[in-house]
Write a protein that holds these residues in place. Structure first.
Motif, PDB file in Angstrom:
ATOM      1  N   ILE A  65       0.824  -1.212   0.000  1.00 53.13           N
ATOM      2  CA  ILE A  65       0.000   0.000   0.000  1.00 53.13           C
ATOM      3  C   ILE A  65       0.860   1.265   0.000  1.00 53.13           C
ATOM      4  O   ILE A  65       0.501   2.273  -0.619  1.00 53.13           O
ATOM      5  N   GLN A  66       2.008   1.236   0.646  1.00 50.66           N
ATOM      6  CA  GLN A  66       2.887   2.416   0.763  1.00 50.66           C
ATOM      7  C   GLN A  66       3.451   2.861  -0.581  1.00 50.66           C
ATOM      8  O   GLN A  66       3.731   4.033  -0.776  1.00 50.66           O
ATOM      9  N   ARG A  67       3.675   1.936  -1.465  1.00 46.92           N
ATOM     10  CA  ARG A  67       4.348   2.251  -2.732  1.00 46.92           C
ATOM     11  C   ARG A  67       3.357   2.554  -3.837  1.00 46.92           C
ATOM     12  O   ARG A  67       2.352   1.877  -3.987  1.00 46.92           O
ATOM     13  N   GLN A  68       3.693   3.557  -4.610  1.00 43.14           N
ATOM     14  CA  GLN A  68       2.890   3.898  -5.785  1.00 43.14           C
ATOM     15  C   GLN A  68       3.065   2.790  -6.820  1.00 43.14           C
ATOM     16  O   GLN A  68       4.194   2.444  -7.159  1.00 43.14           O
ATOM     17  N   PRO A  69       1.987   2.218  -7.318  1.00 42.81           N
ATOM     18  CA  PRO A  69       2.148   1.149  -8.310  1.00 42.81           C
ATOM     19  C   PRO A  69       2.741   1.678  -9.618  1.00 42.81           C
ATOM     20  O   PRO A  69       2.486   2.815 -10.010  1.00 42.81           O
ATOM     21  N   ILE A  70       3.529   0.829 -10.258  1.00 47.11           N
ATOM     22  CA  ILE A  70       4.103   1.181 -11.554  1.00 47.11           C
ATOM     23  C   ILE A  70       3.005   1.204 -12.601  1.00 47.11           C
ATOM     24  O   ILE A  70       2.991   2.020 -13.501  1.00 47.11           O
ATOM     25  N   LYS A  88      -1.013  -1.033 -13.788  1.00 49.55           N
ATOM     26  CA  LYS A  88      -2.144  -1.872 -13.416  1.00 49.55           C
ATOM     27  C   LYS A  88      -2.568  -2.682 -14.631  1.00 49.55           C
ATOM     28  O   LYS A  88      -2.674  -2.145 -15.734  1.00 49.55           O
TER      29      LYS A  88
END
Length: 97
Positions: A57-62, A64
């Motif tokens: 949850i902490q990391r911005q997804p590259i 989807k």
């Protein structure tokens, strides 16, 4: 109740130099540009990685997966379950993982 861990798969760009056995369990992402990836990528479904939910949850997804790829990935896993389990068993025997 909140789940404290999630299982994820690695997204790989290396494909051609992998063995045929491993390539057979790499799902080719069809809509890779739409997914936010910079080149053709593959989901390595033979090995799941368990991470803490908070870490994910902490990391911005590259990117989807598209709805199409998400559905096709599920179908791919179901169709290749026997090969996936065989590779996992081989890994356990060889590496103890």
């Amino acid at each position: 109740m909140h789940q404290t861990t999630v299982a994820v798969f690695k997204i790989m760009t290396r494909y051609a130099d992998r063995s045929q056995k491993i390539r057979n369990v790499y799902y080719p992402i069809k809509d890779w540009m739409e997914a936010g990836l910079v080149k053709q990528s593959y989901v390595d479904v033979h090995r799941q990685i368990v991470l803490k939910t908070a870490t994910v949850i902490q990391r911005q997804p590259i990117g989807k997966l598209s709805i199409y790829d998400a559905a096709q990935l599920l179908a791919f896993i179901k169709a290749h379950t026997e090969a996936i389990l065989k590779i996992r068993q081989d890994d356990q025997r060889q590496f103890g993982v």
